[in-house]
Design an enzyme around this catalytic site. Structure first.
Site, short mmCIF file in Angstrom:
data_model
loop_
_atom_site.label_atom_id
_atom_site.label_comp_id
_atom_site.label_asym_id
_atom_site.label_seq_id
_atom_site.Cartn_x
_atom_site.Cartn_y
_atom_site.Cartn_z
N LYS A 181 -5.74 -1.93 -15.04
CA LYS A 181 -5.17 -0.61 -15.31
C LYS A 181 -3.75 -0.78 -15.57
O LYS A 181 -3.22 0.03 -16.54
CB LYS A 181 -5.51 0.21 -14.10
N ARG A 226 -5.87 10.28 -5.91
CA ARG A 226 -6.21 9.30 -5.41
C ARG A 226 -7.61 9.87 -4.55
O ARG A 226 -8.41 8.98 -4.15
CB ARG A 226 -5.50 8.64 -4.46
N ARG A 285 -6.18 -15.48 -6.98
CA ARG A 285 -4.79 -15.35 -7.32
C ARG A 285 -4.14 -16.09 -6.28
O ARG A 285 -4.46 -16.00 -5.03
CB ARG A 285 -4.25 -13.95 -7.37
N ARG A 294 -1.98 -14.28 -0.95
CA ARG A 294 -1.69 -12.99 -0.04
C ARG A 294 -2.79 -12.57 0.81
O ARG A 294 -3.83 -12.66 0.51
CB ARG A 294 -1.18 -12.01 -0.98
N ARG A 324 -11.47 -2.77 0.03
CA ARG A 324 -10.71 -2.00 -0.98
C ARG A 324 -11.36 -1.55 -2.09
O ARG A 324 -11.32 -0.41 -2.51
CB ARG A 324 -9.57 -2.73 -1.36
#
Length: 219
Positions: free
Chosen positions: A13, A85, A124, A157, A168
């Site tokens: 996005k 949201r 990641r 992370r 999420r």
């Protein structure tokens, strides 16, 4: 050109929003940036926002909508990123746009299969020293676990773990699916699959927007 862009973290996005901003010369209205700019002002609203942010609290919808309305009243060529949201925010935003006679013209939904997003995010790694980012599949470091740039050990992370990403994603679907359906029923939704070549996805978006607003139209 008044746009809203929706999509889960990892779907691309942000990348597509940046490309559209550059191509159509749009103002990027990100809720985080908006709030940071608001607290620089000296008025009742900005002081209320600052107190909440200083405490680390979420800014309530009422305050957030007041800030958004002030900006949308002054802008007519933007992409709204990170807002709405929730479905209640969507309805409130729609009411604001009707009140100022500046309706959202297109809502862009960047979708991507959950398993693809999970692979993108959980793979990641980042360098704690120089913040260079890598990926175990798409952009692996030359030496396993070591930053190519400064030689520091890479780390993952805490919010990029499998469990966190799945949670999420579920939250995103629960909150955003009704928003996407709302814009679909209004007839202003553009749905794009975020899986594939980034440049090709950008060109698809640009083509659809130019067809709607007129080829080469930057307003």
């Amino acid at each position: 050109m008044r746009l809203v862009i929706l999509g889960p973290s990892g779907a691309g996005k942000g990348t597509q929003a940046k490309a559209l901003i550059e191509h159509f010369n749009l103002k990027h209205i990100s809720t985080g940036d908006v709030l940071r700019e608001e607290v620089k002002k000296d008025n009742v609203l900005s002081r209320a926002v600052k107190r909440l942010m200083d405490r680390g609290d979420l800014v309530p919808d009422e305050l957030m909508l007041s800030v958004v309305e002030g900006i949308l009243s002054e802008e007519d060529n933007f992409i709204l990123d990170g807002f709405p949201r929730t479905f209640s925010q969507t309805l409130a935003l729609d009411a604001i746009c009707n009140r100022i006679a500046a309706p959202i013209e297109v809502a862009i939904s960047i979708s991507c299969p959950d398993d693809e997003i999970i692979q993108r995010i959980t793979g990641r790694t980042v360098c704690p020293k120089c913040t260079e980012m890598f990926h175990t599949v798409f952009l692996p470091p030359k030496k396993h676990g070591i930053c190519d740039k400064c030689g520091t050990e890479l780390y993952q992370r805490p919010d990029d773990t499998m469990e966190t990403v799945k949670r999420r994603l579920q939250l995103f679907h629960d909150l955003t699916d009704p928003i996407i359906d709302f814009y679909r029923r209004k007839g202003i939704l553009i749905s794009i699959n975020g899986k594939g070549d980034i440049g090709e996805i950008t060109q698809q978006l640009i083509k659809q927007l130019e067809e709607k607003f007129g080829h080469g139209n930057n307003s």
